[in-house]
Design a protein around this motif. Structure first.
Motif, PDB file in Angstrom:
ATOM      1  N   UNK A 224       0.848  -1.182   0.000  1.00 21.13           N
ATOM      2  CA  UNK A 224       0.000   0.000   0.000  1.00 21.13           C
ATOM      3  C   UNK A 224       0.891   1.243   0.000  1.00 21.13           C
ATOM      4  N   UNK A 225       0.660   2.149  -0.943  1.00 15.50           N
ATOM      5  CA  UNK A 225       1.427   3.380  -1.058  1.00 15.50           C
ATOM      6  C   UNK A 225       0.612   4.545  -0.515  1.00 15.50           C
ATOM      7  N   UNK A 226       1.247   5.349   0.331  1.00 15.91           N
ATOM      8  CA  UNK A 226       0.618   6.552   0.872  1.00 15.91           C
ATOM      9  C   UNK A 226       1.473   7.764   0.530  1.00 15.91           C
ATOM     10  N   UNK A 227       0.888   8.728  -0.174  1.00 17.70           N
ATOM     11  CA  UNK A 227       1.584   9.957  -0.553  1.00 17.70           C
ATOM     12  C   UNK A 227       1.307  11.004   0.531  1.00 17.70           C
ATOM     13  N   UNK A 228       2.327  11.364   1.291  1.00 20.64           N
ATOM     14  CA  UNK A 228       2.160  12.200   2.476  1.00 20.64           C
ATOM     15  C   UNK A 228       1.471  13.522   2.169  1.00 20.64           C
ATOM     16  N   UNK A 229       1.846  14.162   1.060  1.00 23.73           N
ATOM     17  CA  UNK A 229       1.260  15.456   0.708  1.00 23.73           C
ATOM     18  C   UNK A 229       0.081  15.326  -0.255  1.00 23.73           C
ATOM     19  N   UNK A 230      -0.358  14.103  -0.482  1.00 24.45           N
ATOM     20  CA  UNK A 230      -1.508  13.820  -1.355  1.00 24.45           C
ATOM     21  C   UNK A 230      -1.275  14.308  -2.788  1.00 24.45           C
ATOM     22  N   UNK A 231      -0.029  14.198  -3.247  1.00 22.88           N
ATOM     23  CA  UNK A 231       0.249  14.540  -4.643  1.00 22.88           C
ATOM     24  C   UNK A 231      -0.346  13.512  -5.596  1.00 22.88           C
ATOM     25  N   UNK A 232      -0.725  12.352  -5.054  1.00 22.78           N
ATOM     26  CA  UNK A 232      -1.415  11.309  -5.817  1.00 22.78           C
ATOM     27  C   UNK A 232      -2.273  10.513  -4.846  1.00 22.78           C
ATOM     28  N   UNK A 233      -3.315   9.842  -5.331  1.00 28.28           N
ATOM     29  CA  UNK A 233      -4.132   9.019  -4.438  1.00 28.28           C
ATOM     30  C   UNK A 233      -3.322   7.834  -3.905  1.00 28.28           C
ATOM     31  N   UNK A 234      -3.650   7.403  -2.689  1.00 33.52           N
ATOM     32  CA  UNK A 234      -3.049   6.187  -2.170  1.00 33.52           C
ATOM     33  C   UNK A 234      -3.424   5.032  -3.082  1.00 33.52           C
ATOM     34  N   UNK A 235      -2.529   4.063  -3.202  1.00 33.15           N
ATOM     35  CA  UNK A 235      -2.755   2.985  -4.157  1.00 33.15           C
ATOM     36  C   UNK A 235      -2.067   1.705  -3.711  1.00 33.15           C
ATOM     37  N   UNK A 236      -2.554   0.594  -4.233  1.00 35.34           N
ATOM     38  CA  UNK A 236      -1.962  -0.714  -3.961  1.00 35.34           C
ATOM     39  C   UNK A 236      -1.178  -1.154  -5.192  1.00 35.34           C
ATOM     40  N   UNK A 237       0.108  -1.513  -4.986  1.00 46.69           N
ATOM     41  CA  UNK A 237       1.002  -1.842  -6.093  1.00 46.69           C
ATOM     42  C   UNK A 237       1.766  -3.118  -5.747  1.00 46.69           C
ATOM     43  N   UNK A 238       2.011  -3.938  -6.746  1.00 48.97           N
ATOM     44  CA  UNK A 238       2.776  -5.167  -6.518  1.00 48.97           C
ATOM     45  C   UNK A 238       4.266  -4.850  -6.380  1.00 48.97           C
ATOM     46  N   UNK A 239       4.949  -5.687  -5.617  1.00 49.65           N
ATOM     47  CA  UNK A 239       6.385  -5.533  -5.498  1.00 49.65           C
ATOM     48  C   UNK A 239       7.079  -5.655  -6.843  1.00 49.65           C
ATOM     49  N   UNK A 250       4.567  13.062  -9.268  1.00 51.78           N
ATOM     50  CA  UNK A 250       4.303  14.302 -10.001  1.00 51.78           C
ATOM     51  C   UNK A 250       4.153  15.451  -9.019  1.00 51.78           C
ATOM     52  N   UNK A 251       4.950  16.499  -9.213  1.00 51.25           N
ATOM     53  CA  UNK A 251       4.905  17.679  -8.348  1.00 51.25           C
ATOM     54  C   UNK A 251       4.784  18.923  -9.213  1.00 51.25           C
ATOM     55  N   UNK A 252       3.900  19.808  -8.821  1.00 51.10           N
ATOM     56  CA  UNK A 252       3.593  20.977  -9.648  1.00 51.10           C
ATOM     57  C   UNK A 252       4.665  22.055  -9.594  1.00 51.10           C
ATOM     58  N   UNK A 253       5.400  22.115  -8.482  1.00 52.81           N
ATOM     59  CA  UNK A 253       6.310  23.234  -8.277  1.00 52.81           C
ATOM     60  C   UNK A 253       7.766  22.782  -8.226  1.00 52.81           C
ATOM     61  N   UNK A 254       8.670  23.523  -8.884  1.00 57.19           N
ATOM     62  CA  UNK A 254      10.106  23.249  -8.718  1.00 57.19           C
ATOM     63  C   UNK A 254      10.516  23.434  -7.258  1.00 57.19           C
ATOM     64  N   UNK A 255      11.598  22.744  -6.882  1.00 55.26           N
ATOM     65  CA  UNK A 255      12.128  22.804  -5.520  1.00 55.26           C
ATOM     66  C   UNK A 255      11.044  22.447  -4.505  1.00 55.26           C
ATOM     67  N   UNK A 256      10.388  21.318  -4.781  1.00 52.71           N
ATOM     68  CA  UNK A 256       9.374  20.788  -3.876  1.00 52.71           C
ATOM     69  C   UNK A 256       9.704  19.323  -3.615  1.00 52.71           C
ATOM     70  N   UNK A 257       8.877  18.661  -2.824  1.00 49.80           N
ATOM     71  CA  UNK A 257       9.212  17.306  -2.386  1.00 49.80           C
ATOM     72  C   UNK A 257       7.956  16.514  -2.060  1.00 49.80           C
ATOM     73  N   UNK A 258       8.146  15.229  -1.859  1.00 48.78           N
ATOM     74  CA  UNK A 258       7.066  14.339  -1.433  1.00 48.78           C
ATOM     75  C   UNK A 258       7.675  13.164  -0.694  1.00 48.78           C
ATOM     76  N   UNK A 259       6.941  12.625   0.264  1.00 48.95           N
ATOM     77  CA  UNK A 259       7.294  11.390   0.949  1.00 48.95           C
ATOM     78  C   UNK A 259       6.259  10.342   0.577  1.00 48.95           C
ATOM     79  N   UNK A 260       6.715   9.211   0.050  1.00 47.77           N
ATOM     80  CA  UNK A 260       5.813   8.123  -0.301  1.00 47.77           C
ATOM     81  C   UNK A 260       6.118   6.948   0.616  1.00 47.77           C
ATOM     82  N   UNK A 261       5.158   6.584   1.451  1.00 52.06           N
ATOM     83  CA  UNK A 261       5.339   5.483   2.397  1.00 52.06           C
ATOM     84  C   UNK A 261       4.793   4.188   1.809  1.00 52.06           C
TER      85      UNK A 261
END
Length: 266
Positions: A224-239, A250-261
């Motif tokens: 299960x993938x969780x995008x901390x800043x909600x840049x994408x919906x959480x989703x289930x992905x195979x290993x 995908x991030x809209x702004x330069x010099x930005x970041x995301x954490x994907x758990x």
């Protein structure tokens, strides 16, 4: 002439005095012994401090991180790995040092940096959150929006990131950061089936999306993938997909970041 250095006086039969500009240099067959004994004395100071004050944490600040070595690692608790504290310098220093030293020992200071948007503010903080985080700025100058964002970011760091930094395997899933293109870092704890991807977008205006191919996952399991800043919906992905196709960020702004758990699911 170093005759007052009883631990390593020069050998008179092999002594040479050289002049360079206005300085004099004494060379002898045991000249390199001075460096050896100086190092031993340095280690002795740390060992004695630890014996007398076992609860004291010892920070190693070796010439701005340019003298980080295994000897210091054996005697101290954590390293200040760079003397430049902007986001790019912090990520570069961490990228380099984390190839050979434990991530939990690698300290980066977060210093004041231009943050016109909250995305830039989080980019600044997260660039110092990959190992040992130290804040070196006036937090009373933060706006209410920044204080709210920082409070949440620190909670995530303490609760979710620190356990991974301490126990998980670390993977370099991009080239060395250059501040222009995307860069990223992955932690994954195979025993617990948990991990995180730090994703950083560079200054380029034309790269709003990037795919990171990940490591350490079990191909036959799902996560299960969780995008901390909600840049994408959480989703289930195979290993298998994470290992081969990767995860797109995908991030809209330069010099930005995301954490994907990531967390393994049945």
């Amino acid at each position: 002439d170093r005759t007052d250095h009883p631990h390593a006086p020069p050998d008179p039969s092999n002594l040479t005095v050289r002049k360079a500009a206005s300085s004099y240099w004494v060379e002898s067959s045991n000249s390199t012994d001075v460096g050896y004994y100086a190092t031993q004395a340095y280690y002795s100071i740390h060992s004695n401090l630890r014996a007398r004050h076992p609860g004291l944490l010892l920070e190693i600040c070796n010439d701005g991180g340019r003298m980080v070595d295994f000897g210091s690692a054996a005697h101290g608790d954590y390293f200040s790995i760079t003397d430049t504290y902007d986001p790019l310098s912090n990520r570069r220093a961490f990228y380099d040092a984390s190839h050979v030293l434990p991530a939990a020992m690698l300290e980066t200071y977060v210093e004041k940096w231009p943050t016109p948007r909250i995305e830039n503010f989080l980019y600044m903080l997260r660039s110092g959150m990959m190992g040992w985080l130290t804040i070196m700025l006036d937090t009373t100058a933060w706006t209410p929006e920044q204080r709210k964002a920082a409070k949440m970011a620190f909670a995530v760091y303490k609760t979710n990131l620190r356990p991974l930094i301490r126990d998980a395997d670390l993977y370099h899933v991009s080239d060395r950061p250059d501040g222009i293109h995307w860069d990223g870092l992955e932690y994954f704890d195979a025993k617990k089936g948990r991990g995180v991807l730090y994703a950083f977008r560079g200054s380029t205006q034309t790269e709003s999306i990037h795919t990171f191919v990940l490591k350490g996952f079990e191909a036959g399991r799902s996560y299960q993938l969780h995008f901390q800043d909600h840049s994408a919906p959480d989703q289930k992905v195979s290993g298998r997909d994470l290992l081969s196709r990767g995860v797109a960020v995908e991030l809209s702004w330069p010099l930005s970041s995301e954490l994907i758990f990531f967390e393994e699911v049945n």
